[in-house]
Design a protein around this motif. Structure first.
Motif, PDB file in Angstrom:
ATOM      1  N   TRP A 221      12.159  43.494 158.232  1.00 46.65           N
ATOM      2  CA  TRP A 221      13.286  42.584 157.355  1.00 46.65           C
ATOM      3  C   TRP A 221      14.574  41.909 158.477  1.00 46.65           C
ATOM      4  O   TRP A 221      15.573  40.760 157.835  1.00 46.65           O
ATOM      5  N   ALA A 222      14.695  41.780 159.179  1.00 46.38           N
ATOM      6  CA  ALA A 222      15.185  41.533 160.483  1.00 46.38           C
ATOM      7  C   ALA A 222      15.103  39.411 160.650  1.00 46.38           C
ATOM      8  O   ALA A 222      15.821  39.047 160.513  1.00 46.38           O
ATOM      9  N   THR A 224      14.409  38.242 157.892  1.00 48.26           N
ATOM     10  CA  THR A 224      14.874  38.047 156.269  1.00 48.26           C
ATOM     11  C   THR A 224      16.725  36.982 156.697  1.00 48.26           C
ATOM     12  O   THR A 224      16.861  36.917 155.734  1.00 48.26           O
ATOM     13  N   ARG A 225      16.738  38.053 158.137  1.00 50.63           N
ATOM     14  CA  ARG A 225      18.721  37.509 158.754  1.00 50.63           C
ATOM     15  C   ARG A 225      17.963  36.473 159.762  1.00 50.63           C
ATOM     16  O   ARG A 225      19.231  36.057 159.995  1.00 50.63           O
ATOM     17  N   GLN A 226      17.670  35.847 160.096  1.00 51.26           N
ATOM     18  CA  GLN A 226      17.385  34.807 160.799  1.00 51.26           C
ATOM     19  C   GLN A 226      17.655  33.380 161.114  1.00 51.26           C
ATOM     20  O   GLN A 226      18.348  32.794 161.284  1.00 51.26           O
ATOM     21  N   LEU A 228      20.836  31.531 158.324  1.00 49.61           N
ATOM     22  CA  LEU A 228      21.825  32.460 157.248  1.00 49.61           C
ATOM     23  C   LEU A 228      21.793  31.170 156.149  1.00 49.61           C
ATOM     24  O   LEU A 228      22.226  32.723 154.859  1.00 49.61           O
ATOM     25  N   ARG A 231      19.022  34.680 154.521  1.00 53.53           N
ATOM     26  CA  ARG A 231      18.997  35.488 154.315  1.00 53.53           C
ATOM     27  C   ARG A 231      20.421  35.932 152.995  1.00 53.53           C
ATOM     28  O   ARG A 231      20.421  37.322 152.549  1.00 53.53           O
ATOM     29  N   ASN A 232      21.191  35.019 152.955  1.00 50.42           N
ATOM     30  CA  ASN A 232      22.443  34.728 151.095  1.00 50.42           C
ATOM     31  C   ASN A 232      21.080  34.749 150.935  1.00 50.42           C
ATOM     32  O   ASN A 232      21.684  35.290 149.611  1.00 50.42           O
ATOM     33  N   LEU A 235      19.243  38.053 149.757  1.00 46.57           N
ATOM     34  CA  LEU A 235      20.623  38.798 149.388  1.00 46.57           C
ATOM     35  C   LEU A 235      20.832  38.469 147.787  1.00 46.57           C
ATOM     36  O   LEU A 235      20.855  39.598 147.193  1.00 46.57           O
ATOM     37  N   GLN A 379      14.095  45.389 150.182  1.00 47.16           N
ATOM     38  CA  GLN A 379      15.783  44.930 150.246  1.00 47.16           C
ATOM     39  C   GLN A 379      15.910  45.408 148.662  1.00 47.16           C
ATOM     40  O   GLN A 379      17.063  45.936 147.644  1.00 47.16           O
TER      41      GLN A 379
END
Length: 634
Positions: A221-222, A224-226, A228, A231-232, A235, A379
């Protein structure tokens, strides 16, 4: 590029077998789930038991996504992709064989166990479903390929629900046997087609699989956030599932209570939404000009809100009649507005989600993509469960009607979209530039796909005619590019925000501001070292007479600096035609005002030539090539 069509992919082995497998899988899953409902009706179970299944089945299907997505992502990264697809479709044969036993014995326990296994198989297939596309498609084909996948999935789900619901209606007492044969036959067909998919190398064959579910899930999951934008985008995809879950979960009751129909009207309403989603998904390639155009995401988001809002006002209360057939509903006052809204919501969900998938695939390193998709699936599952719980809570405890829930969803969707676009202005920037370029011009492209490399560093050089040149070229390039532009153009009001968000590089002459010039060369050098596309206008300023001015030596300085690092950067000559005389050029600038355009949608040509190696490129050579590309017209 106008001669290209995404449907050409359906004639090619690199895409067609994969497309068929994923569509057959979605079709079979929904045949199975609807056939279980048909079996319950055939067994004449009580309404309480039917309600128990309606609430239990989605939870059973979604549970494996929480438990096994992390492991699935690692396996998908480690294994050769075609082999993994064959394995998962072989699993489907075994699972559907178990389901067939459940149908024949009319045993709900066996059917629910098979449903859990179906969720497990979908969990394993999910990461490879999307991570395979960048390996078999070119960057300019990603949007079209994803559009086909989303269209195929939407229609397969719809057809699966219809066919699964008809099994017990048409087969009568032979329903269990027919259902058993159908689910096994579809699974065998999927496995047979899967063996025709060409081999695709593993993303990260040296990866050591971490079987600790909690630790691996956190790590994936981390991932997916590396980045920006990724990540969005993740989301945004999860929010798409939230909106879709809230909407489709209400349709059965909405069709009966607010539309006054029966089960057939629910299927019709779902069909309108699905067809809209399919058309929207398929339209993305045409609207984006075969690039990963995230400017469509804001368009999709606000379109969803607009049609959900109108859906509320179209029928805010209960239906005045009951038991309407599809034709009777269509003849009722106000029904066409509701049908239009359902199609519209589906249409704009296609605009919303297809570019997000393409962005995730294009901006994520291939060795990480399967794991990022797995993290996204975790997610997504969370958002689906949250959507179901919220939908139940607001209706049961707050007493909201379904139209009120649609109204709240429209407001929430707008707020979430504004929040995402505020923290990642690239989305809204691309939307503004997309609207401007597509409104003002009709683009005709030559050699873009052939000559701009799919990956790695490259320097694009082009003649400079108007203030819109950078936006036009960014709309044509199959990859994001960093533009070097004269600092006074960079600072044009309104355009400055767009250029800054696009990470354009302002440059000044040595006599004007040597510090700005040096910073620009440093930024270009760093971008090329990172393998990015960089576009420069070697004339150094807008043309004042429509002709190409001599190229300055800055391009040679850029290439020399790259050579000192041991990097031989290819240079792609490009040319803009028919921009002279536009409202953004300097023709008729004696009064220092922009010229009023003669007409909108003016035809503009963008041409790209054969790349030149950095070691042989010179300002004179590149100028000659751009002149040859442009011809006599500016």
């Amino acid at each position: 590029m106008s001669g290209h069509s995404q449907f050409n992919l359906l004639t090619q082995r690199r895409f067609l077998p994969y497309f068929t497998v994923q569509a057959l899988g979605a079709f079979n899953d929904n045949v199975y789930r609807q056939a279980i409902i048909g079996l319950l009706a055939y067994m004449a179970v009580s309404s309480s038991d039917m309600g128990l299944y309606a609430n239990l089945a989605p939870a059973i299907f979604i549970l494996p996504f929480f438990l096994f997505s992390a492991s699935a992502g690692q396996i998908a990264a480690r294994m050769e992709k075609q082999k993994l697809i064959v394995i998962t479709t072989s699993m489907e044969i075994a699972i559907m064989s178990l389901a067939a036993v459940g149908f024949l014995l009319q045993n709900m326990v066996v059917l629910l166990v098979a449903l859990f296994c179906t969720g497990l198989q979908s969990t394993l297939f999910g990461p490879v479903k999307y991570s395979i596309l960048p390996s078999v498609l070119k960057p300019e084909e990603l949007t079209g390929g994803n559009g086909l996948v989303e269209m195929g999935t939407s229609l397969a789900i719809l057809l699966g629900m219809v066919c699964g619901g008809l099994i017990f209606q048409l087969a009568g007492s032979h329903g269990p046997q027919v259902a058993a044969v159908c689910v096994i036959a579809m699974a065998v067909a999927g496995n047979t087609v899967a063996r025709q998919i060409p081999k695709v190398d593993a993303g990260d064959p040296s990866l050591n699989v971490d079987w600790n579910i909690v630790r691996a899930s956190r790590r994936i999951w981390a991932l997916t956030r590396q980045r920006l934008a990724v990540r969005n985008a993740v989301l945004g995809v999860s929010w798409f599932w939230f909106v879709g879950t809230v909407l489709t979960a209400q349709l059965p009751v909405y069709a009966q209570t607010n539309l006054g129909g029966t089960q057939n009207l629910y299927i019709f309403a779902l069909a309108l939404f699905s067809v809209g989603a399919g058309v929207g998904s398929m339209s993305c390639e045409k609207l984006s000009g075969r690039t990963v155009e995230i400017g469509l995401v804001p368009l999709g988001a606000f379109g969803i809100s607009a049609f959900l809002l109108d859906l509320y006002f179209a029928r805010p209360g209960q239906a005045l009649a009951a038991g309407l057939s599809v034709l009777q509903f269509a003849d009722a006052p106000g029904s066409w507005r509701i049908m239009f809204d359902l199609v519209g919501v589906g249409l704009f969900t296609g605009f919303f989600v297809v570019p997000l998938f393409a962005l995730i695939q294009s901006r994520t390193p291939k060795h990480e993509l399967a794991q990022v998709i797995a993290g996204m699936n975790i997610q997504n599952a969370m958002f689906i469960v949250l959507a179901a719980l919220i939908g139940i809570a607001v209706q049961r405890y707050l007493g909201w009607s379904i139209p009120q829930l649609f109204l709240a969803l429209a407001i929430a969707n707008t707020l979430v979209a504004l929040w995402i676009f505020s923290i990642v202005p690239e989305f809204f920037m691309r939307f503004m530039s997309w609207v401007m370029v597509r409104t003002l011009y009709r683009l005709k492209l030559h050699g873009i796909e052939k000559h701009i490399p799919d990956d790695g560093a490259a320097l694009l050089v082009c003649n400079h005619v108007s203030y819109m040149d950078a936006l036009i070229l960014s709309a044509c390039a199959p990859r994001p590019a960093r533009f070097v532009m004269y600092y006074k153009i960079f600072n044009v009001p309104v355009m400055r925000w767009i250029f800054k968000t696009a990470k354009a590089i302002p440059i000044a002459g040595a006599r004007e501001d040597p510090q700005v010039m040096q910073q620009a060369f440093d930024a270009v050098d760093a971008a090329l070292a990172e393998g990015e596309l960089v576009c420069i206008f070697p004339e150094g300023a807008l043309t004042r007479d429509g002709q190409i001015a001599p190229f300055k030596s800055g391009v040679e300085k850029i290439l020399a600096r790259a050579a000192l690092r041991g990097q031989d950067v290819p240079v792609v000559p490009m040319a803009l035609k028919n921009m002279w005389g536009s409202m953004w050029s300097k023709q008729d600038s004696r009064l220092r005002r922009m010229r009023v355009p003669r007409r909108l949608r003016a035809p503009i040509e963008v041409l790209a030539g054969e790349p030149v190696t950095g070691s042989t490129a010179s300002a004179e050579l590149l100028e000659a090539k751009v002149r040859a590309l442009r011809g006599d017209a500016a």
